[in-house]
Enzyme design. Structure first.
Site, PDB file in Angstrom:
ATOM      1  NE  ARG A 172     -35.931  28.270  -3.443  1.00  0.00           N
ATOM      2  CZ  ARG A 172     -36.308  27.024  -3.173  1.00  0.00           C
ATOM      3  NH1 ARG A 172     -37.119  26.399  -3.982  1.00  0.00           N
ATOM      4  NH2 ARG A 172     -35.873  26.416  -2.092  1.00  0.00           N
TER       5      ARG A 172
ATOM      6  CB  CYS B 266     -35.340  22.418  -4.136  1.00  0.00           C
ATOM      7  SG  CYS B 266     -36.997  22.897  -4.610  1.00  0.00           S
TER       8      CYS B 266
ATOM      9  CE  LYS C  48     -42.547  21.514 -10.036  1.00  0.00           C
ATOM     10  NZ  LYS C  48     -42.001  21.717 -11.346  1.00  0.00           N
TER      11      LYS C  48
ATOM     12  CD  GLN D   8     -46.864  31.102   0.395  1.00  0.00           C
ATOM     13  OE1 GLN D   8     -47.348  31.975   1.102  1.00  0.00           O
ATOM     14  NE2 GLN D   8     -47.523  29.981   0.111  1.00  0.00           N
ATOM     15  CB  THR D   9     -41.419  35.960  -2.232  1.00  0.00           C
ATOM     16  OG1 THR D   9     -40.333  35.539  -1.400  1.00  0.00           O
ATOM     17  CG2 THR D   9     -42.115  37.161  -1.631  1.00  0.00           C
TER      18      THR D   9
ATOM     19  CE1 TYR E 153     -36.616  17.434  -7.411  1.00  0.00           C
ATOM     20  CE2 TYR E 153     -36.533  19.639  -6.482  1.00  0.00           C
ATOM     21  CZ  TYR E 153     -36.558  18.808  -7.577  1.00  0.00           C
ATOM     22  OH  TYR E 153     -36.530  19.342  -8.845  1.00  0.00           O
TER      23      TYR E 153
HETATM   24  P1  NAD Z   1     -41.132  16.166 -15.221  1.00  0.00           P
HETATM   25  O1  NAD Z   1     -41.550  15.366 -14.019  1.00  0.00           O
HETATM   26  O2  NAD Z   1     -42.171  16.647 -16.138  1.00  0.00           O
HETATM   27  O3  NAD Z   1     -40.048  15.369 -16.064  1.00  0.00           O
HETATM   28  C1  NAD Z   1     -39.182  14.429 -15.496  1.00  0.00           C
HETATM   29  C2  NAD Z   1     -39.316  13.176 -16.351  1.00  0.00           C
HETATM   30  O4  NAD Z   1     -38.432  12.180 -15.828  1.00  0.00           O
HETATM   31  C3  NAD Z   1     -40.728  12.556 -16.311  1.00  0.00           C
HETATM   32  O5  NAD Z   1     -41.268  12.492 -17.625  1.00  0.00           O
HETATM   33  C4  NAD Z   1     -40.512  11.191 -15.717  1.00  0.00           C
HETATM   34  O6  NAD Z   1     -41.347  10.180 -16.273  1.00  0.00           O
HETATM   35  C5  NAD Z   1     -39.051  10.944 -16.049  1.00  0.00           C
HETATM   36  N1  NAD Z   1     -38.505   9.923 -15.175  1.00  0.00           N
HETATM   37  C6  NAD Z   1     -38.618   9.843 -13.827  1.00  0.00           C
HETATM   38  N2  NAD Z   1     -38.052   8.717 -13.381  1.00  0.00           N
HETATM   39  C7  NAD Z   1     -37.574   8.069 -14.479  1.00  0.00           C
HETATM   40  C8  NAD Z   1     -36.904   6.848 -14.661  1.00  0.00           C
HETATM   41  N3  NAD Z   1     -36.606   6.060 -13.615  1.00  0.00           N
HETATM   42  N4  NAD Z   1     -36.565   6.470 -15.921  1.00  0.00           N
HETATM   43  C9  NAD Z   1     -36.871   7.250 -16.979  1.00  0.00           C
HETATM   44  N5  NAD Z   1     -37.507   8.435 -16.864  1.00  0.00           N
HETATM   45  C10 NAD Z   1     -37.855   8.829 -15.627  1.00  0.00           C
HETATM   46  O7  NAD Z   1     -40.276  17.365 -14.641  1.00  0.00           O
HETATM   47  P2  NAD Z   1     -39.726  18.681 -15.360  1.00  0.00           P
HETATM   48  O8  NAD Z   1     -40.464  19.828 -14.771  1.00  0.00           O
HETATM   49  O9  NAD Z   1     -39.701  18.502 -16.812  1.00  0.00           O
HETATM   50  O10 NAD Z   1     -38.251  18.719 -14.763  1.00  0.00           O
HETATM   51  C11 NAD Z   1     -37.114  18.282 -15.501  1.00  0.00           C
HETATM   52  C12 NAD Z   1     -35.877  18.405 -14.626  1.00  0.00           C
HETATM   53  O11 NAD Z   1     -35.713  19.747 -14.178  1.00  0.00           O
HETATM   54  C13 NAD Z   1     -35.920  17.542 -13.364  1.00  0.00           C
HETATM   55  O12 NAD Z   1     -34.623  17.050 -13.119  1.00  0.00           O
HETATM   56  C14 NAD Z   1     -36.285  18.522 -12.282  1.00  0.00           C
HETATM   57  O13 NAD Z   1     -35.839  18.110 -11.020  1.00  0.00           O
HETATM   58  C15 NAD Z   1     -35.601  19.771 -12.763  1.00  0.00           C
HETATM   59  N6  NAD Z   1     -36.219  20.998 -12.230  1.00  0.00           N
HETATM   60  C16 NAD Z   1     -37.456  21.377 -12.685  1.00  0.00           C
HETATM   61  C17 NAD Z   1     -38.037  22.517 -12.166  1.00  0.00           C
HETATM   62  C18 NAD Z   1     -39.395  22.974 -12.623  1.00  0.00           C
HETATM   63  O14 NAD Z   1     -39.872  23.998 -12.132  1.00  0.00           O
HETATM   64  N7  NAD Z   1     -40.073  22.271 -13.533  1.00  0.00           N
HETATM   65  C19 NAD Z   1     -37.372  23.288 -11.192  1.00  0.00           C
HETATM   66  C20 NAD Z   1     -36.129  22.863 -10.753  1.00  0.00           C
HETATM   67  C21 NAD Z   1     -35.542  21.728 -11.299  1.00  0.00           C
END
Ligand code: NAD
Length: 321
Positions: A283, A120, A192, A218-219, A149
């Site tokens: 994307r 993103c 998602k 959209q891709t 984000y």
């Molecule tokens: P998720 O939301 O399942 O996991 C993120 C976790 O962070 C959650 O369990 C949430 O409770 C915890 N969290 C949020 N705020 C917090 C805080 N203040 N203190 C403690 N814990 C906190 O998301 P995910 O899909 O497992 O993603 C993990 C990482 O990968 C993230 O940084 C996300 O931005 C990145 N990411 C994920 C994707 C995807 O497709 N899933 C894509 C790009 C980037």
């Protein structure tokens, strides 16, 4: 025994990562606001706490870990990230977590940190043509992400790399592209596209109708969770700091994703396209750099991963009914 800290261990990717590190024989501490939603954590020590709080962060980063994974973030699918309603929280919460974790790691001599950025952060102007999006790592600047984000991710990427330069840390930055699979959020507004589509298809009656946001042209590409973990560990244990894409380069339209799921379900239904948040027009992960630097690329076919995800969401729906 090697030790690891997983921040965000109650989340989708974090909980899978803990399982993998345990299989490798690590002693693992997890930290999150919550326990994993769909299975019991396998972490040796699990701290429920808020990583926005510097005191808590200092308490959990109380020693040197062999590997620190920083996955905690305030995030969700398009319905959460692209409506604009959560922008201030997303930026404040995630940036505070990253600032806190990195500073505590520096003070406790914890150099080996993995940070999960996101696709993103790529500029919107390179993702207007759904057939030819440009997500090569070096296309990131001039920056123009289409969401706050994405801006926060870009800021934090730079923060981790600045600590490498100024304090000699060994941070690794990955740019994840749409990770999906069992135990991912599948309802409630933060899910998602793959999970939302699997859920809609699982719930639709034969000859019914499902709703899709936008025209469906959209891709995107979608990476199965096991390959995400594999790529993350390979990057963490390599000499390369990144940023590098961790994603699939099997690009499909959202309509094609619906088609794959439809075939798997064996159901007949129609699709109604409605207005809704969509993100960029196109994307795809560009995997030239990861191949060059790590000698590895993800290889699982999308339909194989979707089949596993569909089966898991079906079982969740059965459990809820
Ligand atoms: P998720 O939301 O399942 O996991 C993120 C976790 O962070 C959650 O369990 C949430 O409770 C915890 N969290 C949020 N705020 C917090 C805080 N203040 N203190 C403690 N814990 C906190 O998301 P995910 O899909 O497992 O993603 C993990 C990482 O990968 C993230 O940084 C996300 O931005 C990145 N990411 C994920 C994707 C995807 O497709 N899933 C894509 C790009 C980037």
């Amino acid at each position: 025994m090697k030790t690891a800290l997983v921040c965000g261990a109650g989340g989708f990717i974090g909980s899978h990562l803990v399982n993998r590190l345990k299989k490798e024989g690590f002693w693992v501490r997890g930290v999150d606001l919550k326990y994993p939603e769909f299975s019991k954590t396998t972490a040796d020590d699990f701290v429920i706490g808020d990583l926005r709080c510097q005191d808590l962060v200092n308490r959990v980063i109380d020693k040197r870990f062999d590997e620190v994974y920083q996955l905690a973030a305030d995030m969700g699918g398009a319905g959460y990230v692209f409506t604009g309603e959560n922008d201030a929280d997303i930026m404040h919460n995630s940036a505070t977590i990253n600032l806190n974790v990195l500073e505590a790691c520096r003070k406790r001599n914890n150099p080996n940190i993995f940070y999960s950025s996101s696709a993103c952060m790529y500029p919107e102007h390179n993702q207007l043509d759904p057939d030819n999006p440009n997500c090569a790592e070096n296309s990131a600047y001039p920056a123009n992400p289409d969401s706050e984000y994405g801006w926060e991710k870009l800021f934090s990427e730079r923060l981790y790399l600045a600590y490498n330069r100024n304090y000699g840390l060994n941070c690794k930055v990955a740019r994840y592209h749409n990770i999906f699979g069992p135990e991912g959020t599948w309802q409630g507004g933060k899910e998602k596209a793959p999970a939302a589509i699997c859920r809609k298809v699982s719930l639709v009656q034969d000859n019914g109708e499902i709703e899709i946001w936008g025209d469906g042209n959209q891709t995107r590409s979608f990476l199965y969770i096991d390959e995400c973990i594999e790529g993350s560990l390979r990057l963490m244990r390599s000499e390369f700091e990144g940023p590098v894409n961790i994603g699939s380069d099997e690009m499909v339209t959202i309509n094609e994703l619906v088609g794959i799921t439809k075939v798997l379900s064996g159901k007949k239904f129609t699709v109604r396209h409605i207005d809704g948040p969509q993100g960029v027009r196109g994307r795809n992960s560009d995997n030239a750099l990861i191949k060059k630097k790590l000698g590895w690329v993800p290889s699982m076919e999308l339909k194989v991963g979707i089949a596993q995800n569909y089966e898991w969401i079906n079982s969740q729906i059965d459990n809820h009914s």
